[in-house]
Motif scaffolding. Structure first.
Motif, PDB file in Angstrom:
ATOM      1  N   PRO A 259     -14.912 -14.587  29.551  1.00 39.25           N
ATOM      2  CA  PRO A 259     -13.691 -15.337  29.244  1.00 39.25           C
ATOM      3  C   PRO A 259     -13.542 -15.641  27.750  1.00 39.25           C
ATOM      4  O   PRO A 259     -12.437 -15.576  27.217  1.00 39.25           O
ATOM      5  CB  PRO A 259     -13.860 -16.620  30.067  1.00 39.25           C
ATOM      6  CG  PRO A 259     -14.640 -16.177  31.263  1.00 39.25           C
ATOM      7  CD  PRO A 259     -15.617 -15.161  30.730  1.00 39.25           C
TER       8      PRO A 259
ATOM      9  N   GLN B 296      -9.023 -18.556  34.166  1.00 38.81           N
ATOM     10  CA  GLN B 296      -9.445 -19.342  33.000  1.00 38.81           C
ATOM     11  C   GLN B 296      -8.868 -18.770  31.705  1.00 38.81           C
ATOM     12  O   GLN B 296      -8.406 -19.519  30.840  1.00 38.81           O
ATOM     13  CB  GLN B 296     -10.975 -19.370  32.928  1.00 38.81           C
ATOM     14  CG  GLN B 296     -11.636 -20.216  34.001  1.00 38.81           C
ATOM     15  CD  GLN B 296     -13.148 -20.184  33.889  1.00 38.81           C
ATOM     16  OE1 GLN B 296     -13.728 -19.305  33.246  1.00 38.81           O
ATOM     17  NE2 GLN B 296     -13.815 -21.143  34.521  1.00 38.81           N
ATOM     18  N   VAL B 297      -8.918 -17.447  31.585  1.00 42.90           N
ATOM     19  CA  VAL B 297      -8.369 -16.807  30.385  1.00 42.90           C
ATOM     20  C   VAL B 297      -6.869 -17.063  30.287  1.00 42.90           C
ATOM     21  O   VAL B 297      -6.328 -17.370  29.216  1.00 42.90           O
ATOM     22  CB  VAL B 297      -8.665 -15.290  30.397  1.00 42.90           C
ATOM     23  CG1 VAL B 297      -7.927 -14.593  29.260  1.00 42.90           C
ATOM     24  CG2 VAL B 297     -10.161 -15.048  30.277  1.00 42.90           C
TER      25      VAL B 297
ATOM     26  N   ARG C 220     -10.298 -14.695  35.391  1.00 41.94           N
ATOM     27  CA  ARG C 220      -8.982 -14.284  34.882  1.00 41.94           C
ATOM     28  C   ARG C 220      -8.051 -15.478  34.793  1.00 41.94           C
ATOM     29  O   ARG C 220      -7.238 -15.584  33.866  1.00 41.94           O
ATOM     30  CB  ARG C 220      -8.376 -13.228  35.824  1.00 41.94           C
ATOM     31  CG  ARG C 220      -7.071 -12.622  35.286  1.00 41.94           C
ATOM     32  CD  ARG C 220      -7.326 -11.844  34.024  1.00 41.94           C
ATOM     33  NE  ARG C 220      -6.094 -11.348  33.416  1.00 41.94           N
ATOM     34  CZ  ARG C 220      -5.385 -12.001  32.505  1.00 41.94           C
ATOM     35  NH1 ARG C 220      -5.781 -13.208  32.119  1.00 41.94           N
ATOM     36  NH2 ARG C 220      -4.302 -11.474  31.965  1.00 41.94           N
TER      37      ARG C 220
ATOM     38  N   LEU D 182     -11.901 -22.877  25.229  1.00 38.74           N
ATOM     39  CA  LEU D 182     -11.183 -21.620  25.032  1.00 38.74           C
ATOM     40  C   LEU D 182      -9.807 -21.861  24.403  1.00 38.74           C
ATOM     41  O   LEU D 182      -9.334 -21.058  23.592  1.00 38.74           O
ATOM     42  CB  LEU D 182     -11.021 -20.897  26.371  1.00 38.74           C
ATOM     43  CG  LEU D 182     -12.312 -20.404  27.042  1.00 38.74           C
ATOM     44  CD1 LEU D 182     -12.010 -19.809  28.407  1.00 38.74           C
ATOM     45  CD2 LEU D 182     -13.014 -19.378  26.161  1.00 38.74           C
TER      46      LEU D 182
ATOM     47  N   LEU E  68      -9.543  -6.674  32.874  1.00 34.71           N
ATOM     48  CA  LEU E  68      -9.795  -8.118  32.862  1.00 34.71           C
ATOM     49  C   LEU E  68      -9.998  -8.647  34.273  1.00 34.71           C
ATOM     50  O   LEU E  68     -10.898  -9.476  34.510  1.00 34.71           O
ATOM     51  CB  LEU E  68      -8.619  -8.836  32.199  1.00 34.71           C
ATOM     52  CG  LEU E  68      -8.438  -8.611  30.697  1.00 34.71           C
ATOM     53  CD1 LEU E  68      -7.103  -9.155  30.225  1.00 34.71           C
ATOM     54  CD2 LEU E  68      -9.573  -9.263  29.922  1.00 34.71           C
TER      55      LEU E  68
ATOM     56  N   THR F  52      -4.857 -19.061  27.266  1.00 34.92           N
ATOM     57  CA  THR F  52      -3.914 -18.370  26.386  1.00 34.92           C
ATOM     58  C   THR F  52      -2.456 -18.714  26.675  1.00 34.92           C
ATOM     59  O   THR F  52      -1.595 -18.498  25.816  1.00 34.92           O
ATOM     60  CB  THR F  52      -4.087 -16.838  26.499  1.00 34.92           C
ATOM     61  OG1 THR F  52      -3.979 -16.445  27.882  1.00 34.92           O
ATOM     62  CG2 THR F  52      -5.441 -16.412  25.962  1.00 34.92           C
TER      63      THR F  52
ATOM     64  N   ALA G  46     -12.672 -12.377  25.835  1.00 35.88           N
ATOM     65  CA  ALA G  46     -11.328 -11.977  26.241  1.00 35.88           C
ATOM     66  C   ALA G  46     -10.271 -12.819  25.525  1.00 35.88           C
ATOM     67  O   ALA G  46      -9.256 -12.289  25.043  1.00 35.88           O
ATOM     68  CB  ALA G  46     -11.162 -12.110  27.753  1.00 35.88           C
ATOM     69  N   VAL G  47     -10.491 -14.123  25.427  1.00 32.69           N
ATOM     70  CA  VAL G  47      -9.551 -15.006  24.740  1.00 32.69           C
ATOM     71  C   VAL G  47      -9.454 -14.647  23.257  1.00 32.69           C
ATOM     72  O   VAL G  47      -8.363 -14.603  22.677  1.00 32.69           O
ATOM     73  CB  VAL G  47      -9.957 -16.483  24.916  1.00 32.69           C
ATOM     74  CG1 VAL G  47      -9.178 -17.385  23.955  1.00 32.69           C
ATOM     75  CG2 VAL G  47      -9.717 -16.931  26.350  1.00 32.69           C
TER      76      VAL G  47
END
Length: 457
Positions: free
Chosen positions: A190, A61-62, A59, A134, A50, A66, A193-194
């Motif tokens: 992103p 932002q993710v 990273r 996200l 990641l 989360t 990944a989320v």
């Protein structure tokens, strides 16, 4: 039969049917250790993927998207999974009643948690529209993840540690299996990944497909110890501490973006990934200690668990701290090199918190979760105040210092309360005894025998 704090759930005496340890505490600890090790190993593998694929900003932002998911899941359980686990550990034959009432309560909690994430996304995102979108995606995983927590509570109360371990192995393994092709094909963004980070934990529910077959014969809940009122009563007393504990461990990741920047959060998340490695063993000891101490409280075992857990966490933390200046930039990328001192401080926080965490598990297991909650509330208030002051000035490094001080305060208070109520010496949680080495030797010998038997087969 005595009554617990608040009078909600009676303490079981020797005539009550209680969950039988399957294979003893050593076997339970080993299974739990494997279950905790696998997610940590996967996190260590996916962390660089990641970080190098998304960069510090991506990273961050993710993590910003989360972090509210994890925060909402932990905060809005109202202590229901732990209350179900406690009730089942005390009275296994009431598992069906406890499960039914637990699921009903957690559905209501899930609706509130989802609404809370959606309502707060504007502020938590620091005003960034992409992060807000996200967060909406991540919020869809709130309800199923909360329901999964009740299943885990039932399995833990019945000491079905293999199922709990398989849940963690499946969830983390599937996460890596999905992330890898996305990364190799250039589709790891992103957004994807989320989706993966939010959805894959739910897949661990597959491990509980066989749980209904392991349930003991039912029994009428004549004393209402697994009723909605009893579960809510115990859960709410524990929940206050859960809120504070989660804020103590996770609010930093939620507040860094609005107080500083997504870049600082990106550094902090990598530091957290490193600092959680020693927690693999500690969480295994803590989880098993809670159930076994609820089954039968023994001061000597509780103190020994704290000392041994602290010893192993210290050794692992020293190994990481002395070498990560070399391997962290290689593993995560040179742009994450500033995360090294942050990770070092967080490793210190983990070691300092270990004795108090075991003491907190002892308080909850002995029917006094409210005292553990008080310790966490006080530490949380101090921690949040320090975050507001330090993060805006020092970024992720300030958040790490706030975590160290908050964990230290919480640990000391848990041990103090345990001493006042149950007479367990605070000093007994520190140092190393000859008996501790004997426990470690017997444990290692037992594992060796199991491995030799497996090879012969």
């Amino acid at each position: 039969m005595t009554r617990t704090e608040g009078g909600s759930i009676p303490q079981a005496d020797d005539t009550q049917p209680t969950a039988k340890p399957r294979g003893g505490s050593a076997r339970s600890m080993t299974i739990t250790l494997v279950g905790n090790f696998f997610p940590a190993a996967i996190a260590l593998a996916t962390g660089p993927i990641l970080a190098q694929s998304l960069g510090v900003e991506g990273r961050g932002q993710v993590a910003a998207a989360t972090a509210p998911l994890g925060l909402a899941i932990a905060l809005m359980t109202f202590g229901v999974p732990e209350a179900v686990s406690y009730a089942v550990a005390r009275h296994p034959r009431l598992v069906r009643t406890a499960a039914r009432n637990g699921f009903l309560l957690i559905i209501l909690a899930g609706l509130l948690a989802t609404a809370a994430v959606l309502s707060a996304r504007g502020w938590l995102s620091g005003g960034e529209l992409e992060i807000q979108h996200l967060m909406v995606v991540a919020s869809l995983a709130v309800m199923p993840t909360l329901l999964l927590g009740v299943l885990r509570g039932i399995a833990s109360g019945l000491q079905q540690w293999s199922m709990v371990a398989w849940e963690k192995v499946l969830a983390s393994g599937l996460r890596l299996l999905v992330l890898l092709p996305l990364w190799l094909t250039g589709h790891l963004t992103p957004f994807t990944a989320v989706v993966v980070l939010a959805a894959m934990p739910v897949m661990g529910a597959i491990a509980y497909l066989w749980l209904p077959r392991r349930l003991p014969p039912p029994e009428a809940d004549t004393e209402k110890v697994a009723s909605t009122k009893a579960i809510t009563g115990y859960g709410m007393r524990l929940w206050i501490g859960t809120i504070s504990g989660v804020l103590l461990s996770r609010v930093d990741q939620t507040l860094i973006t609005p107080l500083s920047s997504a870049y600082q959060l990106g550094l902090y998340v990598v530091a957290v990934n490193v600092s959680e490695i020693p927690l693999i063993i500690h969480r295994s000891v803590r989880d098993v200690t809670f159930v076994t101490d609820a089954h039968r409280s023994e001061d000597a075992k509780l103190a020994a668990s704290a000392r041994i857990s602290t010893l192993i966490c210290t050794v692992v933390a020293l190994g990481l701290g002395l070498t990560m200046g070399w391997w962290l930039p290689i593993l995560f990328g040179e742009e994450f090199a500033p995360a090294v001192p942050i990770a070092a401080l967080l490793l210190v926080a983990v070691v300092l918190s270990t004795p108090g965490s075991i003491a907190g598990a002892g308080l909850s297991a002995r029917g006094r979760p409210g005292l553990r909650s008080i310790a966490l509330v006080i530490a949380c208030v101090v921690n949040v105040g320090l975050l507001v002051v330090l993060v805006s000035e020092y970024g992720a490094l300030g958040a790490a210092w706030a975590t160290v001080l908050g964990y230290l305060l919480s640990s000391a208070l848990n041990q103090f309360f345990l001493k006042r109520l149950f007479g367990v010496s605070m000093l007994s949680f520190y140092g190393l005894r000859r008996s501790d080495l004997g426990i470690l030797r017997r444990y290692a010998a037992g594992i060796g025998r199991v491995l030799r038997l497996r090879r012969r087969r």
